[in-house]
Design a protein around this motif. Structure first.
Motif, PDB file in Angstrom:
ATOM      1  N   GLY A 174       0.789  -1.226   0.000  1.00  0.00           N
ATOM      2  CA  GLY A 174       0.000   0.000   0.000  1.00  0.00           C
ATOM      3  C   GLY A 174       0.824   1.280   0.000  1.00  0.00           C
ATOM      4  N   MET A 175       1.996   1.237  -0.612  1.00  0.00           N
ATOM      5  CA  MET A 175       2.909   2.372  -0.593  1.00  0.00           C
ATOM      6  C   MET A 175       2.860   3.163  -1.895  1.00  0.00           C
ATOM      7  SD  MET A 175       4.750   2.381   2.234  1.00  0.00           S
ATOM      8  CE  MET A 175       3.560   1.703   3.350  1.00  0.00           C
ATOM      9  N   SER A 176       2.994   4.480  -1.768  1.00  0.00           N
ATOM     10  CA  SER A 176       3.246   5.346  -2.919  1.00  0.00           C
ATOM     11  C   SER A 176       4.757   5.458  -3.050  1.00  0.00           C
ATOM     12  CB  SER A 176       2.639   6.728  -2.676  1.00  0.00           C
ATOM     13  OG  SER A 176       3.328   7.373  -1.607  1.00  0.00           O
ATOM     14  N   LEU A 177       5.227   6.088  -4.112  1.00  0.00           N
ATOM     15  CA  LEU A 177       6.658   6.305  -4.254  1.00  0.00           C
ATOM     16  C   LEU A 177       7.192   7.105  -3.073  1.00  0.00           C
ATOM     17  CD1 LEU A 177       9.349   6.167  -5.752  1.00  0.00           C
ATOM     18  CD2 LEU A 177       8.594   8.118  -7.134  1.00  0.00           C
ATOM     19  N   THR A 178       6.503   8.171  -2.715  1.00  0.00           N
ATOM     20  CA  THR A 178       6.945   9.025  -1.611  1.00  0.00           C
ATOM     21  C   THR A 178       6.995   8.267  -0.295  1.00  0.00           C
ATOM     22  OG1 THR A 178       6.084  10.993  -2.709  1.00  0.00           O
ATOM     23  CG2 THR A 178       6.482  11.166  -0.351  1.00  0.00           C
ATOM     24  N   SER A 179       5.969   7.482   0.000  1.00  0.00           N
ATOM     25  CA  SER A 179       5.956   6.750   1.275  1.00  0.00           C
ATOM     26  C   SER A 179       7.016   5.653   1.293  1.00  0.00           C
ATOM     27  CB  SER A 179       4.564   6.193   1.589  1.00  0.00           C
ATOM     28  OG  SER A 179       4.124   5.307   0.586  1.00  0.00           O
ATOM     29  N   CYS A 180       7.277   5.020   0.162  1.00  0.00           N
ATOM     30  CA  CYS A 180       8.327   4.013   0.075  1.00  0.00           C
ATOM     31  C   CYS A 180       9.692   4.673   0.286  1.00  0.00           C
ATOM     32  CB  CYS A 180       8.248   3.300  -1.275  1.00  0.00           C
ATOM     33  SG  CYS A 180       9.327   1.852  -1.434  1.00  0.00           S
ATOM     34  N   GLN A 181       9.899   5.834  -0.319  1.00  0.00           N
ATOM     35  CA  GLN A 181      11.146   6.568  -0.124  1.00  0.00           C
ATOM     36  C   GLN A 181      11.327   6.962   1.336  1.00  0.00           C
ATOM     37  OE1 GLN A 181      10.303   9.588  -3.092  1.00  0.00           O
ATOM     38  NE2 GLN A 181      11.865   8.768  -4.467  1.00  0.00           N
ATOM     39  N   GLN A 182      10.240   7.360   1.991  1.00  0.00           N
ATOM     40  CA  GLN A 182      10.319   7.735   3.405  1.00  0.00           C
ATOM     41  C   GLN A 182      10.712   6.541   4.279  1.00  0.00           C
ATOM     42  OE1 GLN A 182      10.241  10.638   5.136  1.00  0.00           O
ATOM     43  NE2 GLN A 182      10.314  11.558   3.108  1.00  0.00           N
ATOM     44  N   LEU A 183      10.184   5.357   3.962  1.00  0.00           N
ATOM     45  CA  LEU A 183      10.592   4.161   4.699  1.00  0.00           C
ATOM     46  C   LEU A 183      12.088   3.939   4.576  1.00  0.00           C
ATOM     47  CD1 LEU A 183       7.802   1.525   3.904  1.00  0.00           C
ATOM     48  CD2 LEU A 183       8.195   2.732   6.051  1.00  0.00           C
ATOM     49  N   LYS A 237      15.052   3.955   7.492  1.00  0.00           N
ATOM     50  CA  LYS A 237      15.658   2.650   7.764  1.00  0.00           C
ATOM     51  C   LYS A 237      17.177   2.750   7.721  1.00  0.00           C
ATOM     52  CE  LYS A 237      15.780  -1.812   8.285  1.00  0.00           C
ATOM     53  NZ  LYS A 237      15.464  -2.394   9.564  1.00  0.00           N
ATOM     54  N   GLU A 238      17.830   2.506   8.842  1.00  0.00           N
ATOM     55  CA  GLU A 238      19.292   2.534   8.863  1.00  0.00           C
ATOM     56  C   GLU A 238      19.845   1.503   7.891  1.00  0.00           C
ATOM     57  OE1 GLU A 238      22.938   1.972  12.005  1.00  0.00           O
ATOM     58  OE2 GLU A 238      21.002   2.664  12.738  1.00  0.00           O
ATOM     59  N   GLY A 239      20.807   1.920   7.111  1.00  0.00           N
ATOM     60  CA  GLY A 239      21.441   1.016   6.158  1.00  0.00           C
ATOM     61  C   GLY A 239      20.707   0.872   4.847  1.00  0.00           C
ATOM     62  N   CYS A 240      19.669   1.700   4.615  1.00  0.00           N
ATOM     63  CA  CYS A 240      18.924   1.596   3.362  1.00  0.00           C
ATOM     64  C   CYS A 240      19.829   1.917   2.179  1.00  0.00           C
ATOM     65  CB  CYS A 240      17.725   2.532   3.350  1.00  0.00           C
ATOM     66  SG  CYS A 240      16.773   2.419   1.814  1.00  0.00           S
ATOM     67  N   LYS A 241      19.766   1.054   1.163  1.00  0.00           N
ATOM     68  CA  LYS A 241      20.545   1.243  -0.062  1.00  0.00           C
ATOM     69  C   LYS A 241      19.674   1.641  -1.236  1.00  0.00           C
ATOM     70  CE  LYS A 241      24.268  -0.113   2.018  1.00  0.00           C
ATOM     71  NZ  LYS A 241      25.322   0.796   2.372  1.00  0.00           N
ATOM     72  N   GLY A 242      18.343   1.450  -1.113  1.00  0.00           N
ATOM     73  CA  GLY A 242      17.437   1.804  -2.192  1.00  0.00           C
ATOM     74  C   GLY A 242      16.094   1.138  -2.025  1.00  0.00           C
ATOM     75  N   ILE A 243      15.245   1.357  -3.014  1.00  0.00           N
ATOM     76  CA  ILE A 243      13.896   0.794  -2.974  1.00  0.00           C
ATOM     77  C   ILE A 243      13.528   0.193  -4.322  1.00  0.00           C
ATOM     78  CG2 ILE A 243      13.054   2.361  -1.186  1.00  0.00           C
ATOM     79  CD1 ILE A 243      11.631   3.949  -3.468  1.00  0.00           C
ATOM     80  N   GLU A 244      12.588  -0.734  -4.255  1.00  0.00           N
ATOM     81  CA  GLU A 244      11.908  -1.233  -5.451  1.00  0.00           C
ATOM     82  C   GLU A 244      10.425  -1.018  -5.205  1.00  0.00           C
ATOM     83  OE1 GLU A 244      12.931  -5.100  -7.437  1.00  0.00           O
ATOM     84  OE2 GLU A 244      10.888  -5.571  -6.802  1.00  0.00           O
ATOM     85  N   LEU A 245       9.728  -0.480  -6.180  1.00  0.00           N
ATOM     86  CA  LEU A 245       8.311  -0.187  -6.029  1.00  0.00           C
ATOM     87  C   LEU A 245       7.541  -0.730  -7.219  1.00  0.00           C
ATOM     88  CD1 LEU A 245       6.126   1.327  -4.339  1.00  0.00           C
ATOM     89  CD2 LEU A 245       6.542   3.290  -5.838  1.00  0.00           C
ATOM     90  N   ALA A 246       6.451  -1.423  -6.926  1.00  0.00           N
ATOM     91  CA  ALA A 246       5.550  -1.933  -7.959  1.00  0.00           C
ATOM     92  C   ALA A 246       4.339  -1.006  -8.068  1.00  0.00           C
ATOM     93  CB  ALA A 246       5.088  -3.343  -7.607  1.00  0.00           C
ATOM     94  N   GLY A 247       3.731  -0.982  -9.230  1.00  0.00           N
ATOM     95  CA  GLY A 247       2.539  -0.174  -9.458  1.00  0.00           C
ATOM     96  C   GLY A 247       1.409  -0.511  -8.499  1.00  0.00           C
ATOM     97  N   SER A 248       1.429  -1.721  -7.952  1.00  0.00           N
ATOM     98  CA  SER A 248       0.398  -2.167  -7.007  1.00  0.00           C
ATOM     99  C   SER A 248       0.586  -1.573  -5.616  1.00  0.00           C
ATOM    100  CB  SER A 248       0.443  -3.687  -6.890  1.00  0.00           C
ATOM    101  OG  SER A 248       1.679  -4.108  -6.313  1.00  0.00           O
ATOM    102  N   GLY A 249       1.730  -0.892  -5.380  1.00  0.00           N
ATOM    103  CA  GLY A 249       2.015  -0.338  -4.060  1.00  0.00           C
ATOM    104  C   GLY A 249       2.912  -1.214  -3.210  1.00  0.00           C
TER     105      GLY A 249
END
Length: 89
Positions: free
Chosen positions: A17-26, A30-42
């Motif tokens: 249930g994430m948007s791009l912005t909310s996924c980026q905020q996670l 998150k300590e040690g975050c290297k990046g994100i992958e996001l699907a159109g489904s959230g």
């Protein structure tokens, strides 16, 4: 992962249930975050693989972003410039 087939679940934590912005905020939180992958489904993966995201697999509907946080160059009260302190505009 290290190559396009390397997708170990130990490399990321997933959320729904994430948007791009909310996924980026996670990722930012998150300590040690290297990046994100996001699907159109959230569906969002926050990647923490110590070596970072080393490869991508072209997949319709997915987006992959590396996280490169800002690093202060000169600290507080410093303006960005080009080749020297007088190189602007």
């Amino acid at each position: 992962g290290a190559n396009s087939e390397d997708n170990s679940p130990s490399y990321f934590q997933s959320s729904l249930g994430m948007s791009l912005t909310s996924c980026q905020q996670l990722c930012i939180q998150k300590e040690g975050c290297k990046g994100i992958e996001l699907a159109g489904s959230g569906y969002c993966e926050v990647w923490t693989r110590p070596e970072g995201i080393g490869s991508v697999l072209p997949t319709a509907g997915l987006q992959c972003y590396r996280y490169l946080p800002f690093v202060a160059v000169g600290g507080r009260d410093q303006a960005c410039r080009g080749a020297n302190a007088h190189d602007f505009w």
